[in-house]
Design an enzyme around this catalytic site. Structure first.
Site, PDB file in Angstrom:
ATOM      1  N   CYS A 258      -5.482  38.081 -26.796  1.00 44.75           N
ATOM      2  CA  CYS A 258      -5.341  36.657 -27.114  1.00 44.75           C
ATOM      3  C   CYS A 258      -5.558  35.759 -25.913  1.00 44.75           C
ATOM      4  O   CYS A 258      -5.355  34.558 -25.996  1.00 44.75           O
ATOM      5  CB  CYS A 258      -3.984  36.387 -27.753  1.00 44.75           C
ATOM      6  SG  CYS A 258      -2.618  36.727 -26.652  1.00 44.75           S
TER       7      CYS A 258
ATOM      8  N   HIS B 248      -3.598  25.886 -18.513  1.00 42.12           N
ATOM      9  CA  HIS B 248      -3.385  25.379 -19.873  1.00 42.12           C
ATOM     10  C   HIS B 248      -4.208  24.128 -20.194  1.00 42.12           C
ATOM     11  O   HIS B 248      -4.537  23.890 -21.340  1.00 42.12           O
ATOM     12  CB  HIS B 248      -1.896  25.204 -20.140  1.00 42.12           C
ATOM     13  CG  HIS B 248      -1.232  26.536 -20.266  1.00 42.12           C
ATOM     14  ND1 HIS B 248      -0.627  27.147 -19.198  1.00 42.12           N
ATOM     15  CD2 HIS B 248      -1.191  27.415 -21.295  1.00 42.12           C
ATOM     16  CE1 HIS B 248      -0.192  28.337 -19.588  1.00 42.12           C
ATOM     17  NE2 HIS B 248      -0.510  28.526 -20.845  1.00 42.12           N
TER      18      HIS B 248
ATOM     19  N   GLU C 167       0.862  41.422 -20.355  1.00 48.20           N
ATOM     20  CA  GLU C 167       0.221  40.441 -19.477  1.00 48.20           C
ATOM     21  C   GLU C 167       0.768  40.491 -18.059  1.00 48.20           C
ATOM     22  O   GLU C 167       0.453  39.636 -17.234  1.00 48.20           O
ATOM     23  CB  GLU C 167       0.347  39.022 -20.063  1.00 48.20           C
ATOM     24  CG  GLU C 167       1.741  38.603 -20.441  1.00 48.20           C
ATOM     25  CD  GLU C 167       1.807  37.199 -21.056  1.00 48.20           C
ATOM     26  OE1 GLU C 167       0.837  36.443 -20.968  1.00 48.20           O
ATOM     27  OE2 GLU C 167       2.866  36.870 -21.624  1.00 48.20           O
TER      28      GLU C 167
ATOM     29  N   ARG D  87       1.806  29.244 -29.620  1.00 50.30           N
ATOM     30  CA  ARG D  87       2.496  29.014 -28.342  1.00 50.30           C
ATOM     31  C   ARG D  87       3.626  28.005 -28.593  1.00 50.30           C
ATOM     32  O   ARG D  87       3.409  26.795 -28.532  1.00 50.30           O
ATOM     33  CB  ARG D  87       1.533  28.432 -27.310  1.00 50.30           C
ATOM     34  CG  ARG D  87       0.464  29.390 -26.803  1.00 50.30           C
ATOM     35  CD  ARG D  87      -0.398  28.713 -25.755  1.00 50.30           C
ATOM     36  NE  ARG D  87      -1.168  29.651 -24.980  1.00 50.30           N
ATOM     37  CZ  ARG D  87      -2.463  29.929 -25.197  1.00 50.30           C
ATOM     38  NH1 ARG D  87      -3.114  29.340 -26.171  1.00 50.30           N
ATOM     39  NH2 ARG D  87      -3.097  30.789 -24.420  1.00 50.30           N
TER      40      ARG D  87
HETATM   41  C1  PEP Z   1      -2.303  34.797 -21.741  1.00 52.17           C
HETATM   42  O1  PEP Z   1      -1.603  34.832 -20.720  1.00 52.17           O
HETATM   43  O2  PEP Z   1      -3.441  35.298 -21.805  1.00 52.17           O
HETATM   44  C2  PEP Z   1      -1.817  34.112 -22.952  1.00 52.17           C
HETATM   45  C3  PEP Z   1      -2.452  34.195 -24.087  1.00 52.17           C
HETATM   46  O3  PEP Z   1      -0.711  33.350 -22.860  1.00 52.17           O
HETATM   47  P1  PEP Z   1      -0.638  31.915 -22.131  1.00 52.17           P
HETATM   48  O4  PEP Z   1      -2.046  31.467 -21.847  1.00 52.17           O
HETATM   49  O5  PEP Z   1       0.086  31.015 -23.030  1.00 52.17           O
HETATM   50  O6  PEP Z   1       0.113  32.234 -20.881  1.00 52.17           O
HETATM   51 MG    MG Z   2       0.453  34.353 -20.805  1.00 45.56          MG
END
Ligand code: PEP
Ligand code: MG
Length: 571
Positions: free
Chosen positions: A500, A192, A430, A300
């Site tokens: 995404c 992140h 995912e 998010r």
């Molecule tokens: C992902 O896992 O690709 C996603 C978009 O969600 P995050 O990055 O918030 O886990």
């Molecule tokens: Mg994710």
């Protein structure tokens, strides 16, 4: 001059003054000797920090009492009684005077002794109080101006932030205007911190071993977010080379945005690709790039919860969701329910321990176990839907069963609120299990959203927060194949699947995704001009041809070579 090598995770060139942020265990507490003539002023600082901490706890306690009730508010009674404990105050003052140490060090030592004594007691209840004591320490240190978050909120202008790692909660208060670049010892490309750096357009490099030791605070640093090179105290020659490469980059960036990027995204042969925004904060829905995007593809929501001692109440959430919906109206805003867990730990969950948080209580699993929290959020989303165009999206769906449990609850809530139409309900794909269950999930969900950041992590058994475990953005043949399977599965069920994960914002990979059959991509708005341009210059038949070849590759290098040859360098 020293040159260090790392992995680039956010492009661009920047320079600045090193601000070394050390948040390892035992760090963040400044330690120094004081003179006898400073004892009184240290006592004064201690008194002031105690008073401010007590005031803060008092107001937190009344807020919690009115929102949650007396029992919850009493948690803070223990904290307050320690602050008011005269023996604790007296012992800390004595340490300052006897050992001639600064107040932070005295508080740290006093609290550590106290916590150790509590941890040795047989009663579990008393042992638990050791955590309260540590919490009080954090608060007092914060009011002494040395809490880690406080440091990040007050960075000097032009700082290159040098850190072991950056947690999502650290980034909340980050003084973004003052950070020119980020250098990290640890952290993966799809972690992140990297996502945030790219979203903010801050050049960043990870995997720089020993950066917090080697880079002296205050030294001049160049960061090359293209090659991953970090130069400390550059000589004249390096300085002038850097200045010219930086100037070239800023010309190119201006050219892309101003001359090419207008209107909906369409390939040369007329195939429409819908580009959406990934955002983490309401203000990001008003960035200038939003005008060419089709809406918010991923909000998010966990960022609303991370820094909070208690979760935001329904009305606070509704206000934020409504602000986003109205900023992009009449376009849709996809609101993802809480994806807490992994590296996203809110302040109100700091005491929970998991040996492997990415395989623990995350996403929908967490929400289904924390019904009150989840239903409050679903109600806030449903209320927003009374006024705006929103969709709801569940993260980390494992299969049709957990998806339906969550979707049913949302439908009921919409019914209770007398909504005429239930907003579209989506599932994130995912986890590997969701891929195996894709046909069933796609039958029940209104849309799918492919989270490649997590999918790559779980398909390749490679922690997304650890640098260097996968090739750039995870271009492994297995990932290409699993994406192909998802695109085909979604098409067979007649559902739109929007990608995404971070790959959607990398022009070369975005082309591959379109070649594999995806027609919707969601990314940090800042990254959209480059993707828009890459797709605008492409032809669908070529993209499909590249994708067919990528699916046949046997290793990461082959995939990278094909993608690079097909158009551009990986961004
Ligand atoms: C992902 O896992 O690709 C996603 C978009 O969600 P995050 O990055 O918030 O886990
Ligand atoms: Mg994710």
């Amino acid at each position: 001059m020293k040159t260090l090598k790392g992995q680039p995770i956010s492009p661009g060139y920047a320079e600045g003054t090193a601000f070394v942020y050390d948040r390892g265990p035992g760090n963040g507490v400044p330690r120094y000797q004081i003179g006898r003539n400073q004892v009184d002023s240290e006592h004064g600082r201690f008194h002031q920090a105690i008073e401010r901490s007590a005031e803060e706890l008092q107001s937190l306690r009344s807020k919690i009492k009115s929102e949650l009730g007396q029992a919850e508010a009493d948690i803070f009674a223990a904290h307050l009684s320690l602050l008011h404990d005269e023996a604790f105050r007296q012992r800390t003052r004595e340490r300052i005077e006897r050992d001639l140490v600064n107040v932070e060090q005295a508080v740290d030592a006093e609290v550590s002794d106290l916590a150790r004594a509590l941890e040795e007691v047989e009663s579990e209840y008393i042992r638990e109080r050791a955590k309260d004591v540590q919490d009080v320490k954090r608060r007092v240190l914060k009011h002494l101006g040395h809490g880690p978050e406080e440091e990040l909120k007050r960075l000097p202008a032009g700082s290159v932030l040098v850190t072991r790692e950056l947690l999502p909660s650290d980034t909340l208060g980050l003084d973004r205007e003052h950070v020119t670049a980020i250098v990290m010892e640890h952290g993966g490309e799809t972690g992140h911190a990297a996502i945030l750096a790219r979203a903010m357009g801050i050049p960043a490099v990870t995997g720089v071993a020993g950066a917090t030791e080697v880079i002296e605070p205050g030294s001049h640093v160049h960061v090359d977010g293209q090659s991953g090179e970090v130069t400390v105290s550059p000589n004249e020659e390096a300085e002038s080379a850097f200045v010219s490469v930086k100037a070239r980059q800023s010309n190119e960036a201006t050219h892309t945005v101003e001359e090419e990027y207008t209107g909906p995204c369409r390939t040369q042969d007329g195939t429409d690709i819908r580009l959406y925004a990934n955002i983490s904060r309401p203000e990001e829905a008003s960035q200038p790039e939003m005008k060419s995007l089709e809406g918010v593809g991923l909000f998010r929501t966990e960022y609303l919860f991370l820094g909070q001692p208690i979760p935001p109440i329904e009305a606070q959430q509704e206000e934020v969701y409504a602000a986003i919906a109205s900023a992009v109206a009449p376009r849709p805003a996809v609101i993802r329910t809480l994806d807490l867990g992994g590296d996203k730990k809110p302040a109100f969950l700091t005491d929970s321990f998991e040996a492997n948080p990415n395989l623990g209580m995350r996403g929908l699993r967490f929400s289904l176990a924390e019904r009150d929290l989840f239903e409050t959020q679903l109600r806030a989303i449903a209320r927003t839907a009374l006024k705006g165009n929103v969709c709801v999206l569940f993260p980390m769906v494992l299969g049709v069963d957990d998806f339906l449990t969550a979707a049913e609850r949302f439908r009921q809530i919409c019914h209770e609120l007398e909504l005429d139409d239930v907003p579209p309900i989506g599932a994130m794909i995912e986890t590997p299990s969701a891929v195996f269950e894709l046909d069933r999930i796609a039958t029940e969900a209104d849309f799918l959203s492919v989270g490649t950041n997590d999918l790559v992590q779980y398909v390749l058994a490679a922690d997304r927060n650890t640098e260097g475990l996968t090739g750039r953005l995870g271009v492994h043949p297995a990932v290409v194949r699993v994406l192909q399977q998802i695109a085909e599965g979604a098409a067979a069920a007649g559902r739109e699947a929007c990608v995404c994960g971070e790959v959607a914002g990398a022009p070369t990979f975005a082309r591959l995704l379109v070649g594999l059959g995806f027609r919707a991509l969601s990314m940090a708005p800042r990254r959209s001009p480059a993707v828009w341009t890459a797709l605008f210059e492409s032809n669908l038949a070529q993209l499909e041809n590249t994708a067919r070849r990528a699916v046949e590759c046997r290793n990461e290098n082959e995939v990278s070579d094909i993608l690079e040859a097909a158009g551009a360098t990986l961004t």
